[in-house]
Design an enzyme around this catalytic site. Structure first.
Site, PDB file in Angstrom:
ATOM      1  N   CYS A 104      -2.400  -8.142-105.827  1.00 55.79           N
ATOM      2  CA  CYS A 104      -2.621  -9.174-104.799  1.00 55.79           C
ATOM      3  C   CYS A 104      -2.170  -8.655-103.438  1.00 55.79           C
ATOM      4  O   CYS A 104      -0.965  -8.523-103.191  1.00 55.79           O
ATOM      5  CB  CYS A 104      -1.858 -10.433-105.201  1.00 55.79           C
ATOM      6  SG  CYS A 104      -1.748 -11.698-103.919  1.00 55.79           S
TER       7      CYS A 104
ATOM      8  N   CYS B 170       0.198 -10.899-101.498  1.00 57.96           N
ATOM      9  CA  CYS B 170       1.508 -10.905-102.166  1.00 57.96           C
ATOM     10  C   CYS B 170       2.321  -9.679-101.765  1.00 57.96           C
ATOM     11  O   CYS B 170       3.514  -9.785-101.458  1.00 57.96           O
ATOM     12  CB  CYS B 170       1.342 -10.897-103.686  1.00 57.96           C
ATOM     13  SG  CYS B 170       0.461 -12.307-104.366  1.00 57.96           S
TER      14      CYS B 170
END
Length: 105
Positions: free
Chosen positions: A27, A30
């Site tokens: 991600c 993230c």
């Protein structure tokens, strides 16, 4: 701090304020937020337990709280989930605002 299925339930049950960052290595947002999460973890050390929960390695909370997109940040206090929830990449200011609100509950 790294949260796992083995330790997270005890940490939440302790009653102390907790902020959980649900994330994964694939991600991009993230990974971009990782230094920010680390910074607030240091800044709020001793007042809030801040940590990361890798959804690819752990699954209890992902299923329990129906995490559908990441990054998602959940907060807990007195052993219960609060309404303070963030979805998507966040600024350090927004994380501080959320942590301050958590402490004020």
């Amino acid at each position: 701090m790294t949260f796992t299925d083995e330790n997270i339930h005890d940490i939440i049950a302790s009653g102390q304020p907790v902020m959980i960052d649900f994330w994964a290595t694939w991600c991009g947002p993230c990974m971009g937020m990782a230094p920010t999460i680390d910074a607030v973890a240091k800044e709020y050390e001793g007042r809030v337990v801040v940590g990361k929960y890798n959804i690819d390695e752990e699954s209890d909370l992902t299923q329990q709280y129906r995490i559908m997109s990441i990054p998602t940040i959940l907060t807990f206090k007195n052993g219960k989930k609060t309404e303070l929830r963030l979805v998507g990449a966040q600024s350090i200011e927004k994380l501080r605002e959320t942590l301050d609100a958590l402490l004020a509950l």
